[in-house]
Design a protein around this motif. Structure first.
Motif: not given
Ligand code: SF4
Ligand code: SF4
Ligand code: SF4
Lengths: 189, 70
Positions: A72-73, A164, A167, B57, B59-61
């Motif tokens: 996670d970012i 990810k 990101s 997938e 990217p910001a979760s």
């Protein structure tokens, strides 16, 4: 899902980066990656560029399949303050680059044959400059614009590895800006 | 055993932090998630099967899977 033609646009993005090693003037083509998303969002009112056509996003996605840690970012990176702040910073540096180009056009400054990485590191890049038929300012813009493109690619690669695959899309200035345009134009859905 | 509670998992987007990149749309096997007006992703709970591909997938979760009793 069946692949469409636009799923291969990452090849163009990769080619663009490689061409910059051979002749810096190709950097001008990168303007397409600025104007197309802006026009799609301003006229079409959508993020179709991000959602479909962006080769850079695809490239990071593909590389990330293999190389990303897929974590996670950090929270602060998806915070609006950071995203908008980065957009503002990016644009400030962009206008500074335009200003430098203007100075070369005005004859107040010599052409600098360097690519500036991460707004700090000046990489010698003279091998990719073979003169220009036009004013040296044309080349100055190419060096400056390529610096922007390479810098954002490097940042994208770093966050691809750490977090990810895509990101970069969380704080990509074009992504943030097109989302803002869509929101201003369409209202909150 | 007609009283067994059936649970269904559904994806839910935290719309305040979604960046509308569309990475989730590309991986959904059911086309159950779409970008609305270029601003935010939205899940259709009718078609979502709760597989979680989009959440992995993103990217910001910002996608969570929620269980709901149906
Ligand atoms: S956010 Fe940036 S890198 Fe990601 S798809 Fe959009 S324009 Fe491309
Ligand atoms: S992948 Fe995440 S951030 Fe991107 S559009 Fe989908 S929910 Fe939003
Ligand atoms: S959980 Fe699976 S079916 Fe539901 S929106 Fe995400 S990818 Fe699609």
């Amino acid at each position: 899902m069946k692949k469409k033609w636009y799923d291969y646009l990452w090849i163009l993005s990769l080619t663009y980066l490689i061409l910059g090693f051979f002749n810096i003037l190709f950097a001008w083509l990168g303007l397409l990656c600025f104007f197309i998303p802006l026009l799609i969002s301003a006229i079409g009112g959508s993020k179709a560029y991000c959602n479909r056509y962006c080769g850079r996003g695809q490239l990071l996605g593909l590389l990330g399949k293999r190389f990303s840690r897929k974590r996670d970012i950090p929270k602060w990176m998806k915070h609006k303050a950071f995203r908008y702040g980065f957009l503002a910073f990016f644009f400030t540096m962009f206008f500074l680059m335009l200003w430098n180009t203007y100075l070369v056009f005005a004859g107040a400054r010599e052409l600098g044959q360097v690519v500036t990485l991460l707004w700090t590191f000046k990489l010698p890049w003279h091998w990719a400059y073979h003169g220009t038929l036009f004013h040296p300012g044309v080349a100055q813009f190419a060096f400056g614009f390529y610096s922007v493109m390479l810098t954002s690619t490097v940042l994208g690669l770093i966050t691809m590895l750490l977090f990810k695959p895509r990101s970069w899309c969380v704080y990509c200035p074009m992504g943030t800006m097109t989302q803002l345009i869509c929101r201003a134009r369409n209202g909150k859905p | 055993m007609g009283t067994a509670v059936r649970k269904k998992r559904t994806a839910r987007v935290d719309s305040s932090s979604c960046v509308a990149c569309g990475c989730c749309v590309k991986v959904c096997p059911k086309a159950a998630i779409q970008i609305v007006k270029g601003v935010v992703a939205r899940v259709n709970p009718e078609t979502c099967i709760g597989c979680g591909k989009c959440a992995r997938e993103c990217p910001a979760s910002v996608i969570a899977l929620e269980e709901a009793v149906v």
